[in-house]
Design a protein around this motif. Structure first.
Motif, mmCIF file in Angstrom:
data_model
loop_
_atom_site.group_PDB
_atom_site.id
_atom_site.type_symbol
_atom_site.label_atom_id
_atom_site.label_comp_id
_atom_site.label_asym_id
_atom_site.label_seq_id
_atom_site.Cartn_x
_atom_site.Cartn_y
_atom_site.Cartn_z
ATOM 1 N N LEU A 256 0.865 -1.179 0.000
ATOM 2 C CA LEU A 256 0.000 0.000 0.000
ATOM 3 C C LEU A 256 0.902 1.230 0.000
ATOM 4 O O LEU A 256 1.865 1.288 0.763
ATOM 5 C CB LEU A 256 -0.889 -0.014 1.240
ATOM 6 C CG LEU A 256 -1.816 1.164 1.488
ATOM 7 C CD1 LEU A 256 -2.890 1.252 0.414
ATOM 8 C CD2 LEU A 256 -2.471 1.024 2.877
ATOM 9 N N SER A 257 0.576 2.201 -0.843
ATOM 10 C CA SER A 257 1.433 3.394 -0.961
ATOM 11 C C SER A 257 0.615 4.674 -0.934
ATOM 12 O O SER A 257 -0.516 4.723 -1.443
ATOM 13 C CB SER A 257 2.223 3.358 -2.280
ATOM 14 O OG SER A 257 2.954 2.181 -2.420
ATOM 15 N N ARG A 258 1.226 5.721 -0.347
ATOM 16 C CA ARG A 258 0.640 7.055 -0.355
ATOM 17 C C ARG A 258 1.758 8.103 -0.404
ATOM 18 O O ARG A 258 2.928 7.812 -0.144
ATOM 19 C CB ARG A 258 -0.229 7.293 0.883
ATOM 20 C CG ARG A 258 -1.511 6.487 0.923
ATOM 21 C CD ARG A 258 -2.487 6.873 -0.168
ATOM 22 N NE ARG A 258 -3.767 6.183 -0.044
ATOM 23 C CZ ARG A 258 -4.075 5.045 -0.651
ATOM 24 N NH1 ARG A 258 -3.155 4.429 -1.398
ATOM 25 N NH2 ARG A 258 -5.275 4.508 -0.516
ATOM 26 N N THR A 259 1.348 9.337 -0.700
ATOM 27 C CA THR A 259 2.265 10.472 -0.787
ATOM 28 C C THR A 259 1.957 11.462 0.331
ATOM 29 O O THR A 259 0.785 11.748 0.605
ATOM 30 C CB THR A 259 2.116 11.174 -2.149
ATOM 31 O OG1 THR A 259 2.413 10.242 -3.199
ATOM 32 C CG2 THR A 259 3.044 12.375 -2.254
ATOM 33 N N GLN A 362 14.714 15.022 -8.481
ATOM 34 C CA GLN A 362 13.707 15.974 -8.022
ATOM 35 C C GLN A 362 12.791 15.389 -6.961
ATOM 36 O O GLN A 362 12.542 16.019 -5.935
ATOM 37 C CB GLN A 362 12.871 16.478 -9.204
ATOM 38 C CG GLN A 362 13.662 17.267 -10.238
ATOM 39 C CD GLN A 362 12.759 17.831 -11.316
ATOM 40 O OE1 GLN A 362 11.762 18.522 -11.023
ATOM 41 N NE2 GLN A 362 13.075 17.538 -12.572
ATOM 42 N N GLY A 363 12.274 14.181 -7.200
ATOM 43 C CA GLY A 363 11.392 13.569 -6.222
ATOM 44 C C GLY A 363 10.443 12.579 -6.862
ATOM 45 O O GLY A 363 10.532 12.286 -8.065
ATOM 46 N N GLY A 364 9.524 12.055 -6.057
ATOM 47 C CA GLY A 364 8.579 11.081 -6.560
ATOM 48 C C GLY A 364 7.279 11.092 -5.779
ATOM 49 O O GLY A 364 7.233 11.543 -4.625
ATOM 50 N N VAL A 365 6.222 10.631 -6.423
ATOM 51 C CA VAL A 365 4.901 10.539 -5.801
ATOM 52 C C VAL A 365 4.325 9.160 -6.093
ATOM 53 O O VAL A 365 4.693 8.511 -7.079
ATOM 54 C CB VAL A 365 3.944 11.631 -6.337
ATOM 55 C CG1 VAL A 365 4.441 13.018 -5.977
ATOM 56 C CG2 VAL A 365 3.781 11.500 -7.846
#
Length: 391
Positions: A256-259, A362-365
């Motif tokens: 399960l993943s969230r930002t 830069q990043g990730g979501v």
């Protein structure tokens, strides 16, 4: 350990002996159809699936010998024999000492059980069976090659039984607890390790076993790198935190993943997180028995394209889940949700859908969920708010 002592010391198996027998029968039918009389597999997940035996000892040589008419035989290091006696449905367990040649031991076992001279196949795609080991085994058996039995067991593993699904759901409960704790731990000044520590403490307190894959709690630019994990980096004001949590029950994994958004970063991160969430929703909406892997993937990919983010979504949309041991908690070797894949989904398949987005340096979501395929659609295997978390 005597047979009587072994019987009394056995732990309760994750599944009934009838279910293990049914799995074995299905594999044997596929072996017979392929003209294979004996199948050697060193894949630890396949050994778990067919016998219940689970051990970290798979980093050294062990092999499950399957034949059409004899009970399965496990050959493992002598140090593992008693665990296999206690924690499996096996009745034929052979050990080899650390001073003994493992290929000689394999020959000994095949000879003892009358399996030499049969049409033997090896699972060639096994991760823990080296080319060097294969070559020495061929020399000891006196043959030039063995048939390839890759995929015979995995095909049976694709469709989960009701109890397997229950175990994945239970792993999902651990996963939810872990993710909630991780989100709560995100504050400016905390480190990724602080977040990961909170997540793992909650996961283990909820009842999880060790994961099949390291969970990912990564802040800032480092989240733009694939498979990056917590590494002492601080969570800074205006960071985006990428979270992919997991849980494991009886070796069945759920993800399960969230930002999490900290402060007021560039608005593009919110737009990208929303695109990940919408692509996940589209994939779920397209999922049902009879749909193809390509159709589900295309639903997610279309959302990304309309958001102008298609060039950043270059990987599969999801992968099969079930039994997992390090280094992998998924069953991508069995099936993935991918472009141009005509494989038809069937009721009882389980997947982790993860249409995440990463910008290097830069990043990730990310938004992800684990789901069960049904005749008419899908069922969620986790329960968690489908929202971006702002801190």
């Amino acid at each position: 350990m005597s047979d009587r002592a072994t019987a009394s010391a056995r732990t309760e198996l994750p599944f009934s002996r009838e279910e293990y027998a049914l799995r074995l029968d299905k594999v044997r039918r596929r072996m017979a159809a392929a003209g294979i009389e004996v199948l050697l597999t060193t894949v630890p997940e396949n050994i778990v699936y067919l016998t219940g035996y689970s051990s970290l000892g798979y980093f050294t040589y062990q092999v499950l010998v399957l034949s059409l008419h004899h009970e399965p035989i496990l050959l493992t290091r002598a140090i593992n024999v008693e665990k296999a006696q206690v924690d499996s449905c096996l009745t034929c367990i052979e050990g080899y000492r650390d001073t003994e040649d493992a290929d000689e031991a394999t020959h000994r076992v095949l000879e003892r059980y009358g399996l030499l001279g049969k049409r033997i196949a090896n699972q060639d795609d096994a991760w823990f069976f080296s080319v060097a080991r294969y070559k020495t085994l061929l020399r000891r058996l006196g043959v030039n090659d063995l048939a390839d039995g890759s995929g015979l067991i995995e095909h049976v593993r694709r469709i989960k039984s009701r109890r397997e699904i229950d175990y994945i759901r239970q792993a999902g409960r651990y996963c939810e607890a872990s993710l909630r704790a991780a989100i709560a731990a995100v504050v400016p000044g905390a480190t990724e390790n602080d977040v990961a520590a909170a997540a793992y403490q909650a996961m283990y307190q909820a009842g999880s076993e060790f994961l099949g894959h390291e969970a990912q709690y990564v802040a800032g630019p480092a989240a733009g790198l694939g498979f990056e994990c917590a590494k002492r980096r601080p969570v800074r004001a205006d960071d985006v935190v990428y979270m992919e949590a997991g849980g494991t029950h009886q070796r069945y994994n759920c993800m399960l993943s969230r930002t999490v958004i900290v402060g007021r970063p560039d608005p593009k991160w919110i737009a990208m997180a929303e695109a990940s969430r919408d692509a996940l929703d589209a994939a779920k909406a397209a999922m049902h028995a009879g749909a193809t892997s390509h159709e589900v993937d295309r639903a997610a990919r279309t959302v990304m394209g309309k958001a102008g983010l298609g060039r950043y979504f270059s990987h599969r949309t999801g992968y099969s889940i079930g039994i997992g041991l390090p280094p992998d908690w998924g069953e991508g070797r069995i099936m993935s949700i991918n472009e141009n894949d005509p494989t038809v989904l069937e009721s009882g398949m389980c997947f982790h859908l993860i249409p995440d987005l990463k910008l290097v340096h830069q990043g990730g979501v990310v938004f992800s969920e684990s789901v069960l395929v049904t005749e008419t659609g899908h069922e969620a295997l986790t329960e968690f708010p489908s929202e971006i978390f702002f801190k």
